[in-house]
Each structure stands twice: as C-alpha cells, then as structure tokens.
Motif scaffolding. Structure first.
Motif, PDB file in Angstrom:
ATOM      1  N   GLN A 296       0.843  -1.188   0.000  1.00 45.54           N
ATOM      2  CA  GLN A 296       0.000   0.000   0.000  1.00 45.54           C
ATOM      3  C   GLN A 296       0.882   1.242   0.000  1.00 45.54           C
ATOM      4  OE1 GLN A 296      -1.900  -1.358   3.514  1.00 45.54           O
ATOM      5  NE2 GLN A 296      -3.752  -1.968   2.446  1.00 45.54           N
ATOM      6  N   LYS A 297       0.411   2.281  -0.687  1.00 42.65           N
ATOM      7  CA  LYS A 297       1.248   3.451  -0.900  1.00 42.65           C
ATOM      8  C   LYS A 297       0.462   4.744  -0.764  1.00 42.65           C
ATOM      9  CE  LYS A 297       4.228   5.510  -4.392  1.00 42.65           C
ATOM     10  NZ  LYS A 297       4.876   5.326  -5.682  1.00 42.65           N
ATOM     11  N   VAL A 298       1.153   5.776  -0.255  1.00 44.81           N
ATOM     12  CA  VAL A 298       0.600   7.126  -0.185  1.00 44.81           C
ATOM     13  C   VAL A 298       1.515   8.042  -0.983  1.00 44.81           C
ATOM     14  CG1 VAL A 298      -0.021   9.063   1.309  1.00 44.81           C
ATOM     15  CG2 VAL A 298      -0.392   6.703   2.099  1.00 44.81           C
ATOM     16  N   LEU A 299       0.923   8.811  -1.879  1.00 45.40           N
ATOM     17  CA  LEU A 299       1.671   9.798  -2.655  1.00 45.40           C
ATOM     18  C   LEU A 299       1.455  11.163  -2.015  1.00 45.40           C
ATOM     19  CD1 LEU A 299       3.390  10.060  -5.289  1.00 45.40           C
ATOM     20  CD2 LEU A 299       1.312  10.950  -6.330  1.00 45.40           C
ATOM     21  N   LEU A 300       2.551  11.870  -1.761  1.00 45.64           N
ATOM     22  CA  LEU A 300       2.504  13.209  -1.188  1.00 45.64           C
ATOM     23  C   LEU A 300       3.054  14.182  -2.225  1.00 45.64           C
ATOM     24  CD1 LEU A 300       3.643  11.045   1.177  1.00 45.64           C
ATOM     25  CD2 LEU A 300       3.151  13.023   2.570  1.00 45.64           C
ATOM     26  N   VAL A 301       2.373  15.305  -2.436  1.00 45.19           N
ATOM     27  CA  VAL A 301       2.813  16.301  -3.410  1.00 45.19           C
ATOM     28  C   VAL A 301       3.112  17.607  -2.693  1.00 45.19           C
ATOM     29  CG1 VAL A 301       2.157  17.655  -5.428  1.00 45.19           C
ATOM     30  CG2 VAL A 301       1.582  15.232  -5.329  1.00 45.19           C
ATOM     31  N   CYS A 302       4.312  18.125  -2.935  1.00 42.01           N
ATOM     32  CA  CYS A 302       4.772  19.373  -2.336  1.00 42.01           C
ATOM     33  C   CYS A 302       4.677  20.502  -3.346  1.00 42.01           C
ATOM     34  CB  CYS A 302       6.218  19.214  -1.862  1.00 42.01           C
ATOM     35  SG  CYS A 302       6.888  20.707  -1.110  1.00 42.01           S
ATOM     36  N   ALA A 303       3.966  21.571  -2.988  1.00 43.18           N
ATOM     37  CA  ALA A 303       3.764  22.695  -3.901  1.00 43.18           C
ATOM     38  C   ALA A 303       4.765  23.828  -3.708  1.00 43.18           C
ATOM     39  CB  ALA A 303       2.345  23.236  -3.737  1.00 43.18           C
ATOM     40  N   SER A 304       5.723  23.664  -2.817  1.00 39.09           N
ATOM     41  CA  SER A 304       6.660  24.759  -2.566  1.00 39.09           C
ATOM     42  C   SER A 304       7.654  24.926  -3.711  1.00 39.09           C
ATOM     43  CB  SER A 304       7.434  24.528  -1.271  1.00 39.09           C
ATOM     44  OG  SER A 304       8.363  25.578  -1.078  1.00 39.09           O
TER      45      SER A 304
ATOM     46  N   GLU B 174       6.002   8.937   9.239  1.00 40.30           N
ATOM     47  CA  GLU B 174       4.945   8.319  10.044  1.00 40.30           C
ATOM     48  C   GLU B 174       4.195   7.263   9.233  1.00 40.30           C
ATOM     49  OE1 GLU B 174       3.235   7.605  13.575  1.00 40.30           O
ATOM     50  OE2 GLU B 174       4.724   9.195  13.301  1.00 40.30           O
ATOM     51  N   ILE B 175       3.923   7.561   7.982  1.00 39.01           N
ATOM     52  CA  ILE B 175       3.241   6.607   7.104  1.00 39.01           C
ATOM     53  C   ILE B 175       4.093   5.350   6.937  1.00 39.01           C
ATOM     54  CG2 ILE B 175       2.532   6.242   4.682  1.00 39.01           C
ATOM     55  CD1 ILE B 175       1.697   9.304   4.753  1.00 39.01           C
ATOM     56  N   GLU B 176       5.382   5.542   6.706  1.00 42.68           N
ATOM     57  CA  GLU B 176       6.291   4.400   6.539  1.00 42.68           C
ATOM     58  C   GLU B 176       6.440   3.592   7.821  1.00 42.68           C
ATOM     59  OE1 GLU B 176       9.679   6.459   4.922  1.00 42.68           O
ATOM     60  OE2 GLU B 176       8.963   6.182   2.854  1.00 42.68           O
ATOM     61  N   GLN B 177       6.407   4.255   8.983  1.00 42.46           N
ATOM     62  CA  GLN B 177       6.478   3.533  10.255  1.00 42.46           C
ATOM     63  C   GLN B 177       5.252   2.656  10.467  1.00 42.46           C
ATOM     64  OE1 GLN B 177       7.228   6.491  13.288  1.00 42.46           O
ATOM     65  NE2 GLN B 177       9.367   6.702  12.692  1.00 42.46           N
ATOM     66  N   ASN B 178       4.189   2.944   9.727  1.00 43.04           N
ATOM     67  CA  ASN B 178       2.973   2.135   9.783  1.00 43.04           C
ATOM     68  C   ASN B 178       2.955   1.036   8.722  1.00 43.04           C
ATOM     69  OD1 ASN B 178       0.607   3.065  11.699  1.00 43.04           O
ATOM     70  ND2 ASN B 178       1.809   4.868  11.176  1.00 43.04           N
ATOM     71  N   GLY B 179       4.089   0.846   8.035  1.00 44.55           N
ATOM     72  CA  GLY B 179       4.216  -0.256   7.094  1.00 44.55           C
ATOM     73  C   GLY B 179       3.764   0.032   5.672  1.00 44.55           C
TER      74      GLY B 179
ATOM     75  N   ASN C 175      -2.967   8.465  11.007  1.00 46.44           N
ATOM     76  CA  ASN C 175      -4.388   8.202  10.743  1.00 46.44           C
ATOM     77  C   ASN C 175      -4.637   7.831   9.288  1.00 46.44           C
ATOM     78  OD1 ASN C 175      -4.863   8.741  13.422  1.00 46.44           O
ATOM     79  ND2 ASN C 175      -5.696  10.779  13.076  1.00 46.44           N
ATOM     80  N   VAL C 176      -3.928   8.479   8.361  1.00 44.17           N
ATOM     81  CA  VAL C 176      -4.048   8.116   6.943  1.00 44.17           C
ATOM     82  C   VAL C 176      -3.631   6.664   6.744  1.00 44.17           C
ATOM     83  CG1 VAL C 176      -3.068   8.507   4.632  1.00 44.17           C
ATOM     84  CG2 VAL C 176      -3.816  10.457   6.000  1.00 44.17           C
ATOM     85  N   ALA C 177      -2.469   6.300   7.283  1.00 45.07           N
ATOM     86  CA  ALA C 177      -1.957   4.932   7.123  1.00 45.07           C
ATOM     87  C   ALA C 177      -2.886   3.915   7.778  1.00 45.07           C
ATOM     88  CB  ALA C 177      -0.550   4.830   7.710  1.00 45.07           C
ATOM     89  N   SER C 178      -3.329   4.200   8.989  1.00 46.28           N
ATOM     90  CA  SER C 178      -4.210   3.266   9.705  1.00 46.28           C
ATOM     91  C   SER C 178      -5.524   3.053   8.971  1.00 46.28           C
ATOM     92  CB  SER C 178      -4.489   3.782  11.122  1.00 46.28           C
ATOM     93  OG  SER C 178      -3.310   3.844  11.868  1.00 46.28           O
ATOM     94  N   LEU C 179      -6.087   4.119   8.456  1.00 46.57           N
ATOM     95  CA  LEU C 179      -7.359   4.017   7.727  1.00 46.57           C
ATOM     96  C   LEU C 179      -7.194   3.229   6.435  1.00 46.57           C
ATOM     97  CD1 LEU C 179     -10.302   4.726   7.914  1.00 46.57           C
ATOM     98  CD2 LEU C 179      -9.771   6.960   6.953  1.00 46.57           C
ATOM     99  N   ILE C 180      -6.102   3.458   5.714  1.00 43.59           N
ATOM    100  CA  ILE C 180      -5.838   2.699   4.484  1.00 43.59           C
ATOM    101  C   ILE C 180      -5.760   1.214   4.805  1.00 43.59           C
ATOM    102  CG2 ILE C 180      -4.089   2.177   2.728  1.00 43.59           C
ATOM    103  CD1 ILE C 180      -3.561   5.233   2.626  1.00 43.59           C
ATOM    104  N   LYS C 181      -5.035   0.875   5.861  1.00 41.30           N
ATOM    105  CA  LYS C 181      -4.904  -0.540   6.233  1.00 41.30           C
ATOM    106  C   LYS C 181      -6.255  -1.145   6.606  1.00 41.30           C
ATOM    107  CE  LYS C 181      -1.519  -0.439   9.273  1.00 41.30           C
ATOM    108  NZ  LYS C 181      -0.287  -0.555  10.068  1.00 41.30           N
ATOM    109  N   LYS C 182      -7.096  -0.397   7.306  1.00 40.55           N
ATOM    110  CA  LYS C 182      -8.420  -0.914   7.680  1.00 40.55           C
ATOM    111  C   LYS C 182      -9.323  -1.102   6.477  1.00 40.55           C
ATOM    112  CE  LYS C 182      -8.405   0.653  12.366  1.00 40.55           C
ATOM    113  NZ  LYS C 182      -8.984   1.368  13.455  1.00 40.55           N
ATOM    114  N   ILE C 183      -9.276  -0.173   5.552  1.00 37.59           N
ATOM    115  CA  ILE C 183     -10.098  -0.262   4.339  1.00 37.59           C
ATOM    116  C   ILE C 183      -9.663  -1.452   3.496  1.00 37.59           C
ATOM    117  CG2 ILE C 183     -10.590   0.846   2.117  1.00 37.59           C
ATOM    118  CD1 ILE C 183     -10.547   3.541   3.644  1.00 37.59           C
ATOM    119  N   LYS C 184      -8.366  -1.695   3.413  1.00 35.44           N
ATOM    120  CA  LYS C 184      -7.836  -2.761   2.559  1.00 35.44           C
ATOM    121  C   LYS C 184      -7.919  -4.139   3.194  1.00 35.44           C
ATOM    122  CE  LYS C 184      -6.829  -0.033  -0.766  1.00 35.44           C
ATOM    123  NZ  LYS C 184      -7.426  -0.123  -2.054  1.00 35.44           N
ATOM    124  N   ASP C 185      -8.202  -4.207   4.509  1.00 36.00           N
ATOM    125  CA  ASP C 185      -8.319  -5.531   5.175  1.00 36.00           C
ATOM    126  C   ASP C 185      -9.614  -6.215   4.852  1.00 36.00           C
ATOM    127  OD1 ASP C 185      -5.844  -5.427   6.263  1.00 36.00           O
ATOM    128  OD2 ASP C 185      -6.496  -4.774   8.244  1.00 36.00           O
TER     129      ASP C 185
END
Length: 189
Positions: free
Chosen positions: A2-10, A27-32, A179-189
């Motif tokens: 599972q992956k999260v894409l982050l976009v920086c506008a700076s 934090e996302i990576e620490q959640n696997g 919370n983003v990582a935890s929710l993704i894992k719950k949705i995908k379980d």
C-alpha cells in the motif's frame, strides 16, 4: 504494498513544506506503507482548460508532467498535498494541479474515489485555515476520505527549518500521517 503519494507545492529548494511532508511520510512508513513525495518545484503546471478531452484520451491533453503524477496517484491508496501559504491561500500551482487531477478522475474511472488523504498548509503567520479549506474542497468533491488529527493540518514557519520549532504543528502532522496509514490498512483488510 500500500502506498501514499505526497505532493509538495513549494517552489523553494530548502522548503518548510517539504520538511513537513517528510515528517508525515516517515509516520506513514512507520505504519508499514510506502510513501513517495513529489515536488512541483521545477514544474510549470497549467490550469484546466475544461476541454473534456481527458474523457476520450484517458489523461489530460496538457503535456507538462502532470499526467505522470496522475498515474502515480491512480496507483496509490492515499494522496496528501502540502502547500506553503504566501498570500493567504494555497499556491496556484497546486490548485491548478488539483483541478486537473479531479477533472481526469471524474471524466475517466473516478480513481480518486475512496482514496484516503488530505491537505497540509505551512505558513509564517496566517492563511492556514483558508488554504486548508480551499484544498479540502478537492478531496470532498472527489469522494475521498479525509481523516482528522489533533488539530488542523497546519504548521508555522517561515525561514528554512523554522517549522521544527512548531512541535504542536509537527505532532498534528505526524498524527495525521498515522491516521491516513491506519485508515488505508483498515479499508484494505
């Protein structure tokens, strides 16, 4: 994975916004989950032309590099955007990108629907809430899931590295990433 894409506008090379997104990604990576940060720094993102060609060609007709980001979003489970606040609102480049990403999603396979994510704003003094609200509309209109945190997703800082002094803001972002990582894992379980 599972992956999260982050976009920086700076547009800055040593960016507080990038630093805050790096904290969120840790934090996302620490959640696997995998986290990837993309910067719009060297890109010239054009606004949506509302031509609706994306419905036929399954991507945006404008060739400025955003289609590559759209493909990464399509393959991700989560999507987070971070913008600095220079004049009270989100940077124009991120809003132009979000409008085109949303248009392609809505005109094709609705790939944003049920993705988890949300906005982050970084500023010296003010404009945080207006920026978050402006970007948040993108997430809601595209049927996405936005988890909360312990406060609004905002961090204070102006000079490079100054965001490190806003411990409450960084803790809010870490909790949001968790919370983003935890929710993704719950949705995908």
């Amino acid at each position: 994975m599972q992956k999260v894409l982050l976009v920086c506008a700076s547009p800055r090379k040593k960016s507080n916004t990038m630093q805050v997104l790096e904290e969120c990604a840790k934090e996302i990576e620490q959640n696997g989950l995998e986290a990837e940060i993309i910067s719009l720094r060297n890109m010239n993102i054009d606004s949506c032309h509302a031509c609706l060609k994306c419905a036929k060609i399954k991507k945006c007709k404008i060739d400025d590099g955003l289609n590559e980001i759209i493909e990464k979003i399509r393959k991700s489970d989560g999507f987070i955007v971070g913008s600095p606040v220079y004049f009270g609102t989100a940077r124009g480049s991120i809003m132009a990108a979000l409008q085109r990403i949303g248009m392609v999603s809505r005109a094709t396979d609705k790939f944003l629907s049920w993705k988890v994510g949300g906005p982050i704003a970084v500023a010296r003094r003010g404009g945080h809430t207006a920026t978050i609200q402006e970007m948040l509309m993108f997430f809601f209109i595209n049927d996405m899931i936005v988890p909360g945190s312990t406060y609004w997703n905002m961090v204070f800082g102006w000079a490079p590295g100054e965001v490190e002094e806003d411990e409450e803001g960084l803790e809010t972002i870490r909790r949001f990433g968790n919370n983003v990582a935890s929710l993704i894992k719950k949705i995908k379980d």
